[in-house]
Motif scaffolding. Structure first.
Motif, PDB file in Angstrom:
ATOM      1  N   ASP A 218      24.111  14.908  -8.322  1.00 14.13           N
ATOM      2  CA  ASP A 218      23.860  15.186  -6.634  1.00 14.13           C
ATOM      3  C   ASP A 218      25.260  15.579  -6.321  1.00 14.13           C
ATOM      4  O   ASP A 218      25.294  16.848  -5.003  1.00 14.13           O
ATOM      5  CB  ASP A 218      23.517  14.616  -6.504  1.00 14.13           C
ATOM      6  CG  ASP A 218      21.493  14.693  -7.889  1.00 14.13           C
ATOM      7  OD1 ASP A 218      21.117  15.221  -7.901  1.00 14.13           O
ATOM      8  OD2 ASP A 218      20.908  13.694  -7.348  1.00 14.13           O
ATOM      9  N   GLN A 219      26.404  15.394  -7.011  1.00 17.62           N
ATOM     10  CA  GLN A 219      27.559  15.566  -5.869  1.00 17.62           C
ATOM     11  C   GLN A 219      27.975  16.531  -5.407  1.00 17.62           C
ATOM     12  O   GLN A 219      27.957  16.444  -4.291  1.00 17.62           O
ATOM     13  CB  GLN A 219      28.633  14.669  -6.514  1.00 17.62           C
ATOM     14  CG  GLN A 219      29.499  14.618  -5.556  1.00 17.62           C
ATOM     15  CD  GLN A 219      31.394  15.158  -6.503  1.00 17.62           C
ATOM     16  OE1 GLN A 219      31.163  14.223  -8.473  1.00 17.62           O
ATOM     17  NE2 GLN A 219      32.089  14.570  -6.115  1.00 17.62           N
ATOM     18  N   ASP A 220      27.949  18.096  -6.071  1.00 18.59           N
ATOM     19  CA  ASP A 220      28.437  19.295  -5.721  1.00 18.59           C
ATOM     20  C   ASP A 220      26.881  19.527  -4.458  1.00 18.59           C
ATOM     21  O   ASP A 220      27.303  20.675  -3.776  1.00 18.59           O
ATOM     22  CB  ASP A 220      29.099  20.075  -6.473  1.00 18.59           C
ATOM     23  CG  ASP A 220      27.471  20.851  -7.270  1.00 18.59           C
ATOM     24  OD1 ASP A 220      26.485  19.925  -7.697  1.00 18.59           O
ATOM     25  OD2 ASP A 220      26.834  21.561  -7.929  1.00 18.59           O
ATOM     26  N   MET A 221      25.817  19.270  -4.956  1.00 21.03           N
ATOM     27  CA  MET A 221      24.558  19.670  -4.138  1.00 21.03           C
ATOM     28  C   MET A 221      25.049  18.868  -2.561  1.00 21.03           C
ATOM     29  O   MET A 221      24.292  19.066  -1.182  1.00 21.03           O
ATOM     30  CB  MET A 221      23.431  19.502  -4.940  1.00 21.03           C
ATOM     31  CG  MET A 221      22.288  19.508  -3.499  1.00 21.03           C
ATOM     32  SD  MET A 221      21.010  19.209  -4.520  1.00 21.03           S
ATOM     33  CE  MET A 221      20.408  18.092  -4.339  1.00 21.03           C
ATOM     34  N   LEU A 222      25.229  17.376  -2.307  1.00 25.12           N
ATOM     35  CA  LEU A 222      25.048  16.942  -1.624  1.00 25.12           C
ATOM     36  C   LEU A 222      26.241  17.170  -0.025  1.00 25.12           C
ATOM     37  O   LEU A 222      26.577  17.558   0.469  1.00 25.12           O
ATOM     38  CB  LEU A 222      25.436  15.268  -2.156  1.00 25.12           C
ATOM     39  CG  LEU A 222      23.561  14.815  -2.799  1.00 25.12           C
ATOM     40  CD1 LEU A 222      24.462  13.391  -2.765  1.00 25.12           C
ATOM     41  CD2 LEU A 222      22.896  14.323  -1.368  1.00 25.12           C
ATOM     42  N   SER A 223      27.214  17.849  -0.870  1.00 23.74           N
ATOM     43  CA  SER A 223      28.481  17.793  -0.457  1.00 23.74           C
ATOM     44  C   SER A 223      28.642  19.589  -0.292  1.00 23.74           C
ATOM     45  O   SER A 223      29.467  19.606   0.747  1.00 23.74           O
ATOM     46  CB  SER A 223      30.114  18.753  -2.025  1.00 23.74           C
ATOM     47  OG  SER A 223      29.722  17.129  -2.013  1.00 23.74           O
TER      48      SER A 223
END
Length: 272
Positions: A218-223
């Motif tokens: 989920d890191q790139d979505m959250l970023s």
């Protein structure tokens, strides 16, 4: 103003029993009626994500297989990015004979595995797809959306992650969706890429998106979003990488739904 809500499923929108609670259903349906767009963003196969969307009884975008496939509000496939054939073969060979790791594949509407040992975190009850064992010498490696490795030997998975990144970092994305599940997709596929596509379609800036997640995938979505929240039960590594993001209640206690209620509904309780 935030009008687009994107949420991961496992560990985030779903309860620990992998269910959508009645309270979460109520909040999401209410906000949908009020004009909010929802995006269900998951590493799960399209068939499983679509079942959850049908349970919610809403129209929503779907980002499935960690972004390898993206569907619009009318359930139309609008983007797909498959793994390269030779890359897929190389990935499958890595741990095919390792008794501590299951190699799993999503190919079209098929789910392939190389073994079904429960001690390697094989959870067929979480999917309505019917799995089948594959022969590495006869499998059709075209149109593979995701390859993932599951095991309760976390160190072996972390070592495998390092090896894949070292050899294939230019052509694949590698992420843990949970400590016991390492997932690999095309470099062009991610939840964040899916959000960017939906942003273009809706002609709404990503600054107006709010997202929720708990895993490294989920890191790139959250970023990417204007506002993002991390679950209390999230992977500690995700919290360390994104320390500036708000941490909300865990999925056991309807964290996403409670946050949405407090942010968008509470001050207008007379209409809820």
């Amino acid at each position: 103003m935030y009008r687009i809500i994107a949420s991961d499923l496992d560990g985030t929108l779903l309860s620990p029993e992998n269910k959508i609670t009645k309270y979460t259903q109520k909040i999401i349906r209410f906000l949908t009626r009020k004009g909010f767009y929802f995006i269900l963003a998951s590493g799960r196969h399209y068939i499983d994500v679509n079942e959850i969307r049908n349970l919610l009884n809403i129209k929503s975008f779907m980002i499935t297989s960690n972004g390898a496939q993206v569907y619009d509000l009318d359930n139309k496939l609008i983007s797909c990015n498959y793994l390269d054939i030779n890359v897929s073969l190389e990935l499958c060979k890595l741990k095919f004979l390792d008794p501590d790791i299951i190699t799993q594949i999503y190919s079209n509407d098929q789910w392939y595995v190389n073994n079904t040992k429960i001690e390697n975190n094989f959870c067929p009850s979480l999917s309505s797809l019917k799995h089948q064992c594959f022969d590495i010498n006869s499998l059709d490696f075209r149109k593979i959306s995701k390859i993932f490795f599951t095991s309760h030997n976390f160190q072996k998975l972390r070592n495998l992650e390092s090896k894949i990144i070292a050899n294939l970092h230019s052509v694949v994305n590698v992420n843990f969706s949970m400590p016991s599940c390492l997932e690999v997709t095309s470099k062009k596929a991610s939840k964040g890429c899916g959000l960017k596509l939906i942003s273009k379609i809706l002609k709404i800036s990503l600054k107006n998106f709010i997202s929720f997640g708990d895993g490294m995938n989920d890191q790139d979505m959250l970023s990417t979003c204007g506002k993002a929240c991390i679950m209390k039960n999230a992977d500690p590594r995700l919290k360390r990488l994104l320390p500036h993001l708000e941490v909300i209640e865990d999925n056991k206690n309807n964290g996403v739904a409670i946050f949405l209620y407090n942010m968008f509904i509470k001050k207008n309780t007379c209409i809820f």
